[in-house]
Design an enzyme around this catalytic site. Structure first.
Site, mmCIF file in Angstrom:
data_model
loop_
_atom_site.group_PDB
_atom_site.id
_atom_site.type_symbol
_atom_site.label_atom_id
_atom_site.label_comp_id
_atom_site.label_asym_id
_atom_site.label_seq_id
_atom_site.Cartn_x
_atom_site.Cartn_y
_atom_site.Cartn_z
ATOM 1 N N GLY A 91 -6.619 -0.788 -7.450
ATOM 2 C CA GLY A 91 -5.829 -1.960 -7.846
ATOM 3 C C GLY A 91 -4.424 -1.603 -8.299
ATOM 4 O O GLY A 91 -4.047 -0.442 -8.403
ATOM 5 N N LYS A 114 7.024 -3.079 -8.554
ATOM 6 C CA LYS A 114 6.319 -1.810 -8.788
ATOM 7 C C LYS A 114 6.999 -1.101 -9.948
ATOM 8 O O LYS A 114 8.210 -0.872 -9.893
ATOM 9 C CB LYS A 114 6.396 -0.971 -7.505
ATOM 10 C CG LYS A 114 5.621 0.322 -7.509
ATOM 11 C CD LYS A 114 5.485 0.789 -6.057
ATOM 12 C CE LYS A 114 4.934 2.165 -5.912
ATOM 13 N NZ LYS A 114 4.801 2.520 -4.479
ATOM 14 N N ASP A 253 -6.463 2.654 0.677
ATOM 15 C CA ASP A 253 -5.723 1.673 -0.130
ATOM 16 C C ASP A 253 -4.243 1.666 0.243
ATOM 17 O O ASP A 253 -3.503 0.788 -0.190
ATOM 18 C CB ASP A 253 -5.891 1.957 -1.625
ATOM 19 C CG ASP A 253 -5.554 3.391 -1.994
ATOM 20 O OD1 ASP A 253 -6.169 4.303 -1.420
ATOM 21 O OD2 ASP A 253 -4.666 3.600 -2.827
ATOM 22 N N ASN A 254 -3.805 2.636 1.035
ATOM 23 C CA ASN A 254 -2.410 2.674 1.477
ATOM 24 C C ASN A 254 -2.289 2.293 2.950
ATOM 25 O O ASN A 254 -1.314 2.639 3.604
ATOM 26 C CB ASN A 254 -1.812 4.065 1.243
ATOM 27 C CG ASN A 254 -1.634 4.363 -0.238
ATOM 28 O OD1 ASN A 254 -1.539 3.454 -1.054
ATOM 29 N ND2 ASN A 254 -1.582 5.631 -0.591
ATOM 30 N N ASP A 263 3.653 2.047 0.860
ATOM 31 C CA ASP A 263 3.484 3.089 -0.164
ATOM 32 C C ASP A 263 4.051 4.430 0.255
ATOM 33 O O ASP A 263 3.327 5.379 0.557
ATOM 34 C CB ASP A 263 2.007 3.224 -0.571
ATOM 35 C CG ASP A 263 1.671 2.255 -1.695
ATOM 36 O OD1 ASP A 263 2.594 1.582 -2.202
ATOM 37 O OD2 ASP A 263 0.489 2.163 -2.071
HETATM 38 P P1 AMP Z 1 -0.352 5.284 -5.143
HETATM 39 O O1 AMP Z 1 -0.467 6.779 -5.148
HETATM 40 O O2 AMP Z 1 1.009 4.771 -5.505
HETATM 41 O O3 AMP Z 1 -0.868 4.665 -3.883
HETATM 42 O O4 AMP Z 1 -1.278 4.782 -6.349
HETATM 43 C C1 AMP Z 1 -2.667 5.014 -6.400
HETATM 44 C C2 AMP Z 1 -3.258 4.243 -7.568
HETATM 45 O O5 AMP Z 1 -2.775 4.745 -8.822
HETATM 46 C C3 AMP Z 1 -2.933 2.764 -7.577
HETATM 47 O O6 AMP Z 1 -4.062 2.097 -8.097
HETATM 48 C C4 AMP Z 1 -1.759 2.680 -8.537
HETATM 49 O O7 AMP Z 1 -1.607 1.401 -9.100
HETATM 50 C C5 AMP Z 1 -2.131 3.712 -9.571
HETATM 51 N N1 AMP Z 1 -0.973 4.289 -10.285
HETATM 52 C C6 AMP Z 1 -0.079 5.189 -9.810
HETATM 53 N N2 AMP Z 1 0.835 5.502 -10.758
HETATM 54 C C7 AMP Z 1 0.533 4.785 -11.858
HETATM 55 C C8 AMP Z 1 1.116 4.650 -13.181
HETATM 56 N N3 AMP Z 1 2.182 5.356 -13.555
HETATM 57 N N4 AMP Z 1 0.507 3.800 -14.039
HETATM 58 C C9 AMP Z 1 -0.581 3.090 -13.681
HETATM 59 N N5 AMP Z 1 -1.160 3.176 -12.482
HETATM 60 C C10 AMP Z 1 -0.631 4.004 -11.564
HETATM 61 MG MG MG Z 2 -0.965 2.948 -3.087
#
Ligand code: AMP
Ligand code: MG
Length: 481
Positions: A91, A114, A253-254, A263
């Site tokens: 999420g 974001k 998820d990406n 992403d």
């Molecule tokens: P991503 O690597 O950007 O695709 O993120 C993978 C998951 O980690 C997703 O659920 C993001 O919302 C969560 N996420 C990444 N960075 C953060 C952060 N600094 N704070 C909270 N959630 C994060």
């Molecule tokens: Mg992501």
């Protein structure tokens, strides 16, 4: 100051219909936000006035300080396979959907922040984003868009005026993302796990209506949805391969259902042709290496197919065979999109049986010589204008094949230049631009943007942006969140 009326009404068709997938949640707004970049080109496409985009109202909306007409904002739920292992609850940990706009052609798009603070999905994260990585997402999205590759894009990047704690304090930022939707393979995984088939069916129907409306009400519409997504992803990944793009984190998820790239984390353009190339520091096993992207795409689509089985047939076992058949079709679709793209790059308008081997052997010739993909394609048109390129016997075969085209070589060379890009955001340049931006200077960012926004026309003053970086097999882009 006269307030400028917002150029859109924000709707919430998704969040209203799927409260189990969209948690109403508010941003933690920064105290001192300011615009770092505003994307005028995208704003114009969306019918958003440039004056409004720079207004205090826009800054308040996009930094999460206010909403339009007191509207609600939502953190979206999704699950996902990360590097092959399943997380039932990922999420939006640091992002919010602020609503859906309708573009001038009637197309619905998501506006998403974001870096807007922690949400119920944040787990251990701080909910924040850092300026450098958000600018990378902006640069890469604009480049891909200019290259004709389906992608989400950033409408703006906002500085929060606050430091974010990472290994060292870094400037915080919020990215305002525009996507045709945020429905991912992981969204379907999350919805399927809830176990309510009518809700899952509603999500599939919503997705069909929003992204693949030509499917309509046909009886086999969920199989048709699968086929459409397989087709969109086969086309997308073929386009990535043709420009040497490595996504870096192809977790489920990406991966969007719309077929847009989403992403941009530890992603990069490949510098020397080698199917094993990996740029991401977290991808230690090379799961998401350049050459593996098609098969990983197909693996992700199999996870999507699994979620659809109970919709495809009442007895999910009976759905396995037709779904598998559609999934197997990925390879043929991918090969055909790739070959179509290679023909264009090689100046071939007609189709001949030997074209595929000419295309594949060029990749081998480049790989053997450690050549850069894009500068080599570009050198081929130069070869036609009389400046030889060293690709061994391959050049002769290609020139013989061109004779069958029956067009003057100079015309072919011109056609090739119109689709073989000169400028992509090369890794070493992106890194140096991001370092400058982090230190407060946007001069190099602006030059890079002018190069990648107009990628096919070589300009003397932008020469350094057309060259691959020095060979560095240890180069890694860090996940930098
Ligand atoms: P991503 O690597 O950007 O695709 O993120 C993978 C998951 O980690 C997703 O659920 C993001 O919302 C969560 N996420 C990444 N960075 C953060 C952060 N600094 N704070 C909270 N959630 C994060
Ligand atoms: Mg992501």
């Amino acid at each position: 100051m006269v307030a400028i009326a917002p150029p859109f009404v924000l709707e919430h068709s998704y969040s209203r219909q799927f409260p189990e997938l969209a948690f109403q949640w508010q941003a933690e707004p920064p105290s001192n936000p300011s615009f770092v970049v505003c994307n005028d080109d995208l704003a114009e496409q969306l019918g958003i006035s440039l004056d409004w985009l720079r207004s205090e109202d826009a800054l308040n909306l996009f930094s999460g300080r206010s909403t339009l007409d007191g509207g609600e904002t939502f953190a979206l739920a999704y699950a996902g396979h990360q590097f092959g292992s399943y997380s039932p609850r990922l999420g939006d940990g640091r992002a919010l959907l602020i609503g859906e706009g309708i573009g001038p052609r009637g197309d619905r798009y998501d506006l998403h922040l974001k870096g807007s603070g922690r949400t119920p999905f944040a787990r251990g994260g701080d909910g924040r984003a850092v300026l450098g990585p958000m600018l990378r997402e902006y640069i890469l999205g604009e480049s891909m868009s200019a290259l004709g590759v389906p992608t989400t894009r950033a409408l703006a990047v906002i500085s929060t005026g606050e430091a974010v704690r990472r290994e060292r304090p870094l400037p915080g930022a919020i990215l305002v993302r525009v996507a045709s939707s945020h429905i991912r393979v992981g969204t379907f995984q999350y919805a399927a796990a809830i176990g309510d088939i009518e809700r899952l069916r509603a999500l599939a129907d919503y997705t069909i209506e929003r992204h693949y409306p030509t499917i309509g009400d046909s009886e086999d519409r969920y199989l048709a949805l699968l086929n459409s997504v397989v087709d969109a992803q086969a086309k997308l990944i073929a386009q990535w391969m043709l420009v040497g793009f490595i996504h870096g984190v192809m977790n489920t998820d990406n991966m969007t259902i719309s077929g847009e790239t989403i992403d941009y984390g530890p992603c990069a353009f490949m510098e020397r042709v080698d199917s094993r190339t990996v740029f991401s520091s977290i991808d230690e096993m090379g799961r998401y290496a350049y050459g593996k992207q098609p098969s990983i795409g197909q693996w992700n689509l199999a996870r999507f197919a699994e979620t659809l089985l109970p919709l495809i047939a009442e007895d999910p076992q009976a759905a396995v065979e037709p779904a598998t058949e559609v999934l197997v079709g990925f390879q043929q679709k991918f090969d055909s999109y790739w070959l179509q793209g290679m023909r264009q790059r090689l100046g071939l308008v007609t189709e001949q049986d030997g074209d595929e081997s000419i295309a594949r052997d060029l990749v081998t010739a480049m790989s053997d010589r450690q050549l850069d993909l894009l500068t080599t394609f570009r050198a081929l048109s130069t070869e036609l204008r009389g400046q030889p390129v060293d690709l061994g016997d391959w050049t002769l075969r290609w020139r013989q094949r061109l004779e069958a085209e029956g067009r003057p070589l100079t015309d072919i060379a011109d056609n090739m230049d119109a689709i073989n890009p000169v400028y992509v955001p090369r890794n070493h340049l992106v890194e140096s631009v991001l370092a400058d931006a982090t230190n407060g200077s946007l001069t190099q960012l602006n030059r890079l943007m002018s190069a990648v926004r107009n990628p096919y026309v070589a300009r003397d003053e932008l020469l350094e942006f057309s060259m691959p970086g020095p060979i560095d097999p240890t180069y890694r882009t860090y996940c930098g969140t």
